[in-house]
Design a protein around this motif. Structure first.
Motif, mmCIF file in Angstrom:
data_model
loop_
_atom_site.group_PDB
_atom_site.id
_atom_site.type_symbol
_atom_site.label_atom_id
_atom_site.label_comp_id
_atom_site.label_asym_id
_atom_site.label_seq_id
_atom_site.Cartn_x
_atom_site.Cartn_y
_atom_site.Cartn_z
ATOM 1 N N ALA A 28 0.938 -1.054 0.107
ATOM 2 C CA ALA A 28 -0.076 0.148 -0.195
ATOM 3 C C ALA A 28 0.913 1.228 0.024
ATOM 4 C CB ALA A 28 -0.871 0.116 1.314
ATOM 5 N N TYR A 29 0.312 2.413 -0.786
ATOM 6 C CA TYR A 29 1.262 3.426 -0.859
ATOM 7 C C TYR A 29 0.187 4.913 -0.393
ATOM 8 C CZ TYR A 29 4.303 7.117 -2.452
ATOM 9 O OH TYR A 29 5.416 8.100 -2.465
ATOM 10 N N THR A 30 0.883 5.689 0.260
ATOM 11 C CA THR A 30 0.061 6.756 0.411
ATOM 12 C C THR A 30 0.870 7.977 0.777
ATOM 13 O OG1 THR A 30 -0.040 6.654 2.908
ATOM 14 C CG2 THR A 30 -1.923 5.930 1.667
ATOM 15 N N VAL A 31 0.178 8.975 0.203
ATOM 16 C CA VAL A 31 1.155 10.464 0.591
ATOM 17 C C VAL A 31 0.022 11.344 1.198
ATOM 18 C CG1 VAL A 31 2.869 9.770 -1.214
ATOM 19 C CG2 VAL A 31 0.798 11.165 -1.925
ATOM 20 N N SER A 32 0.692 12.449 1.773
ATOM 21 C CA SER A 32 0.026 13.622 2.171
ATOM 22 C C SER A 32 -0.659 14.270 0.954
ATOM 23 C CB SER A 32 0.752 14.669 2.958
ATOM 24 O OG SER A 32 1.480 15.263 2.387
ATOM 25 N N GLU A 33 -1.861 15.009 1.223
ATOM 26 C CA GLU A 33 -2.460 15.821 0.074
ATOM 27 C C GLU A 33 -1.664 16.910 -0.087
ATOM 28 O OE1 GLU A 33 -5.125 15.367 -1.698
ATOM 29 O OE2 GLU A 33 -5.394 13.621 -0.865
ATOM 30 N N PRO A 34 -0.572 17.644 0.457
ATOM 31 C CA PRO A 34 0.015 18.731 0.414
ATOM 32 C C PRO A 34 1.160 18.009 -0.807
ATOM 33 C CG PRO A 34 -0.534 19.007 2.699
ATOM 34 C CD PRO A 34 -1.139 17.528 2.014
ATOM 35 N N ALA A 35 1.782 16.890 -0.374
ATOM 36 C CA ALA A 35 2.873 16.428 -1.157
ATOM 37 C C ALA A 35 2.208 15.927 -2.505
ATOM 38 C CB ALA A 35 3.460 15.131 -0.492
ATOM 39 N N ALA A 36 1.010 15.410 -2.516
ATOM 40 C CA ALA A 36 0.355 15.011 -3.923
ATOM 41 C C ALA A 36 0.366 16.207 -4.671
ATOM 42 C CB ALA A 36 -0.680 13.989 -3.703
ATOM 43 N N ALA A 66 -11.006 10.930 -9.202
ATOM 44 C CA ALA A 66 -9.667 10.190 -8.728
ATOM 45 C C ALA A 66 -9.007 11.116 -7.665
ATOM 46 C CB ALA A 66 -8.983 9.932 -9.762
ATOM 47 N N SER A 67 -8.430 10.654 -6.578
ATOM 48 C CA SER A 67 -7.445 11.113 -5.583
ATOM 49 C C SER A 67 -6.336 11.868 -6.402
ATOM 50 C CB SER A 67 -6.911 10.112 -4.710
ATOM 51 O OG SER A 67 -5.820 9.345 -5.548
ATOM 52 N N VAL A 68 -5.828 12.992 -5.618
ATOM 53 C CA VAL A 68 -4.693 13.501 -6.272
ATOM 54 C C VAL A 68 -3.559 12.649 -6.570
ATOM 55 C CG1 VAL A 68 -3.313 15.507 -5.914
ATOM 56 C CG2 VAL A 68 -5.552 15.814 -4.953
ATOM 57 N N LEU A 69 -3.325 11.760 -5.618
ATOM 58 C CA LEU A 69 -2.214 10.758 -5.913
ATOM 59 C C LEU A 69 -2.407 10.265 -7.515
ATOM 60 C CD1 LEU A 69 0.328 9.497 -5.605
ATOM 61 C CD2 LEU A 69 -0.900 7.818 -4.110
ATOM 62 N N ASP A 70 -3.795 9.752 -7.350
ATOM 63 C CA ASP A 70 -4.073 8.872 -8.858
ATOM 64 C C ASP A 70 -3.877 9.879 -9.815
ATOM 65 O OD1 ASP A 70 -4.347 6.592 -7.364
ATOM 66 O OD2 ASP A 70 -6.413 6.493 -7.490
ATOM 67 N N GLN A 71 -4.205 11.117 -9.878
ATOM 68 C CA GLN A 71 -4.162 12.001 -11.028
ATOM 69 C C GLN A 71 -2.851 12.253 -11.216
ATOM 70 O OE1 GLN A 71 -6.661 15.613 -10.415
ATOM 71 N NE2 GLN A 71 -8.187 14.310 -8.946
ATOM 72 N N ALA A 74 -1.525 9.147 -13.094
ATOM 73 C CA ALA A 74 -2.125 9.115 -14.304
ATOM 74 C C ALA A 74 -1.505 10.046 -15.388
ATOM 75 C CB ALA A 74 -3.647 9.219 -14.245
ATOM 76 N N SER A 75 -1.205 11.380 -14.874
ATOM 77 C CA SER A 75 -0.683 12.333 -15.549
ATOM 78 C C SER A 75 0.777 12.135 -16.034
ATOM 79 C CB SER A 75 -0.582 13.546 -14.995
ATOM 80 O OG SER A 75 -1.809 14.157 -14.665
ATOM 81 N N SER A 76 1.361 11.247 -15.332
ATOM 82 C CA SER A 76 2.990 10.865 -15.416
ATOM 83 C C SER A 76 2.964 9.632 -16.395
ATOM 84 C CB SER A 76 3.549 10.691 -14.306
ATOM 85 O OG SER A 76 3.214 9.578 -13.690
ATOM 86 N N GLY A 77 1.765 8.817 -16.707
ATOM 87 C CA GLY A 77 1.729 7.811 -17.718
ATOM 88 C C GLY A 77 1.446 6.501 -16.770
ATOM 89 N N ARG A 78 1.418 6.631 -15.598
ATOM 90 C CA ARG A 78 1.210 5.355 -14.755
ATOM 91 C C ARG A 78 -0.352 4.985 -14.513
ATOM 92 N NH1 ARG A 78 5.812 8.198 -13.316
ATOM 93 N NH2 ARG A 78 7.499 7.121 -12.424
ATOM 94 N N ASP A 79 -0.637 3.766 -14.444
ATOM 95 C CA ASP A 79 -1.845 3.324 -14.421
ATOM 96 C C ASP A 79 -1.978 3.253 -12.777
ATOM 97 O OD1 ASP A 79 -4.252 2.184 -14.050
ATOM 98 O OD2 ASP A 79 -3.927 0.568 -15.396
#
Length: 88
Positions: A28-36, A66-71, A74-79
């Protein structure tokens, strides 16, 4: 390049490659909203350049909810839904 831009790129590197490692090892992986959010700003500012040099793939579609992390992913080409193959 201004120091703030370099710092933002470093945050994006940590967020993206941290996810790469976690996803590849099934963790599992999470980051804070400010970091994302900081990573998102850096990715948005540099994505086209990185794509030119094959650093990023084409963007992946994610739902607007989608969460900011998922965005960022996705923007970097990762699924964001990518998982390693069973038994890998």
């Amino acid at each position: 390049m201004p120091a703030a831009d370099v710092a933002a790129l470093n945050i994006a590197e940590m967020v993206l490659h941290g996810w790469d490692l976690a996803a590849a090892t099934g963790q599992a992986y999470t980051v804070s909203e400010p970091a994302a959010a900081a990573a998102m700003r850096a990715v948005e500012a540099n994505a086209e350049l990185f794509r030119q040099y094959k650093g990023f793939a084409e963007p992946v579609e994610v739902p607007p909810s989608a969460s900011v992390l998922d965005q960022v992913l996705a923007s970097s080409g990762r699924d964001p839904a990518w998982k390693p193959a069973p038994g890998a």
